[in-house]
Design an enzyme around this catalytic site. Sequence first.
Site, PDB file in Angstrom:
ATOM      1  N   ASP A  24       0.785  -1.252   0.000  1.00  0.00           N
ATOM      2  CA  ASP A  24       0.000   0.000   0.000  1.00  0.00           C
ATOM      3  C   ASP A  24       0.813   1.298   0.000  1.00  0.00           C
ATOM      4  O   ASP A  24       0.437   2.274   0.665  1.00  0.00           O
ATOM      5  CB  ASP A  24      -0.962   0.019   1.200  1.00  0.00           C
ATOM      6  N   GLU A  72      -4.566  -0.831  -1.485  1.00  0.00           N
ATOM      7  CA  GLU A  72      -5.876  -0.907  -0.838  1.00  0.00           C
ATOM      8  C   GLU A  72      -6.846  -0.019  -1.616  1.00  0.00           C
ATOM      9  O   GLU A  72      -6.527   1.134  -1.914  1.00  0.00           O
ATOM     10  CB  GLU A  72      -5.796  -0.437   0.625  1.00  0.00           C
ATOM     11  N   LYS A 129      -6.510  -4.894  -3.181  1.00  0.00           N
ATOM     12  CA  LYS A 129      -7.144  -5.526  -2.024  1.00  0.00           C
ATOM     13  C   LYS A 129      -8.184  -4.592  -1.411  1.00  0.00           C
ATOM     14  O   LYS A 129      -7.901  -3.419  -1.160  1.00  0.00           O
ATOM     15  CB  LYS A 129      -6.083  -5.927  -0.992  1.00  0.00           C
ATOM     16  N   LYS A 132      -7.763  -4.856   4.716  1.00  0.00           N
ATOM     17  CA  LYS A 132      -6.460  -4.512   5.278  1.00  0.00           C
ATOM     18  C   LYS A 132      -5.436  -5.592   4.962  1.00  0.00           C
ATOM     19  O   LYS A 132      -4.279  -5.298   4.654  1.00  0.00           O
ATOM     20  CB  LYS A 132      -6.571  -4.321   6.805  1.00  0.00           C
ATOM     21  N   VAL A 157       3.089   0.310   4.323  1.00  0.00           N
ATOM     22  CA  VAL A 157       2.347   1.052   5.355  1.00  0.00           C
ATOM     23  C   VAL A 157       0.921   0.514   5.475  1.00  0.00           C
ATOM     24  O   VAL A 157       0.397  -0.034   4.526  1.00  0.00           O
ATOM     25  CB  VAL A 157       2.311   2.555   4.991  1.00  0.00           C
ATOM     26  N   THR A 158       0.351   0.739   6.649  1.00  0.00           N
ATOM     27  CA  THR A 158       0.980   1.170   7.879  1.00  0.00           C
ATOM     28  C   THR A 158       1.355  -0.069   8.692  1.00  0.00           C
ATOM     29  O   THR A 158       0.704  -1.113   8.576  1.00  0.00           O
ATOM     30  CB  THR A 158       0.043   2.074   8.728  1.00  0.00           C
ATOM     31  N   CYS A 162      -2.234  -2.482   7.823  1.00  0.00           N
ATOM     32  CA  CYS A 162      -2.198  -3.411   6.694  1.00  0.00           C
ATOM     33  C   CYS A 162      -0.976  -4.325   6.700  1.00  0.00           C
ATOM     34  O   CYS A 162      -1.063  -5.479   6.269  1.00  0.00           O
ATOM     35  CB  CYS A 162      -2.317  -2.636   5.380  1.00  0.00           C
ATOM     36  N   GLN A 202       7.593 -13.337  22.126  1.00  0.00           N
ATOM     37  CA  GLN A 202       7.304 -14.754  22.360  1.00  0.00           C
ATOM     38  C   GLN A 202       8.024 -15.645  21.346  1.00  0.00           C
ATOM     39  O   GLN A 202       7.442 -16.570  20.771  1.00  0.00           O
ATOM     40  CB  GLN A 202       5.801 -15.022  22.318  1.00  0.00           C
TER      41      GLN A 202
HETATM   42  C1  C5J Z   1      -3.164   0.645   5.525  1.00  0.00           C
HETATM   43  C2  C5J Z   1      -4.984   1.832   6.533  1.00  0.00           C
HETATM   44  N1  C5J Z   1      -2.594   0.419   4.351  1.00  0.00           N
HETATM   45  N2  C5J Z   1      -4.258   2.221   7.581  1.00  0.00           N
HETATM   46  N3  C5J Z   1      -4.422   1.159   5.508  1.00  0.00           N
HETATM   47  O1  C5J Z   1      -2.577   0.411   6.565  1.00  0.00           O
HETATM   48  O2  C5J Z   1      -6.154   2.115   6.470  1.00  0.00           O
END
Ligand code: C5J
Length: 228
Positions: A24, A72, A129, A132, A157-158, A162, A202
């Site tokens: 993204d 996205e 997509k 997320k 990102v982020t 995602c 973990q």
């Molecule tokens: C992504 C979002 N790519 N934060 N989308 O993380 O909405």
Amino acid sequence: MVQIPAQPYDFVFDPDKAALLIIDMQRDFVEPGGFGAMLGNDVGQLRGAIAPLVGLLAAARQAGLFVMHTREGHKPDLSDLHESKRVRGKGTMTIGDSGPMGRILIVGEPGHDIIPELYPIAGEPVIDKPGKGAFYDTELADIVAQRGLTQLIVCGVTTEVCVHTTVREANDRGIDCLVLADCTASYFPEFHETALRMIVAQGGIFGWVTDSASVISALTAPAEPAAG
Ligand code: C5J
């Protein structure tokens, strides 16, 4: 096979079964005037990931590593947009509305596209997509199966949204994810740090974390001589 120094322990990198997955890196998230900015975020927080990603992408292409990108977004008729997602945030603008870079997060609009610095080249799938996670309602699982991929180097990102969702989806499909700290970013630096810590906690519950320099070293390492 090449050992890449990582947290919580070295990642055994197999370039024949690995791909670089860039999540993204779209104008709507990274540039002023896009969806991210309209939600009140400082897009400058994401832009630090661009330069390391440019270097990594060049090294991956040079080494012949398989590269994939995601975006996205939604169809122009919004038929793949859940109402719950459309109204979330209660902002004045939402997905599908018209902004400075066209309709927000709509396939084909300028804001939906990948930033020029990281633009895909021929042979690099671009996975659109609606969610997320990069596996939800996409062709990614088919590509992974067809190519026999078992490792993903995940950037973009982020970090906590995602990237995290995709790493979790991949983890549940038996794919090892190596997440690059300097090639991922969040509008909230503390979320970025915590999201990375969650991945390696973990004993590496979702995957591994390293940086782009370590991966570039592995990509440019001379091949080990054949045994015997
Ligand atoms: C992504 C979002 N790519 N934060 N989308 O993380 O909405």
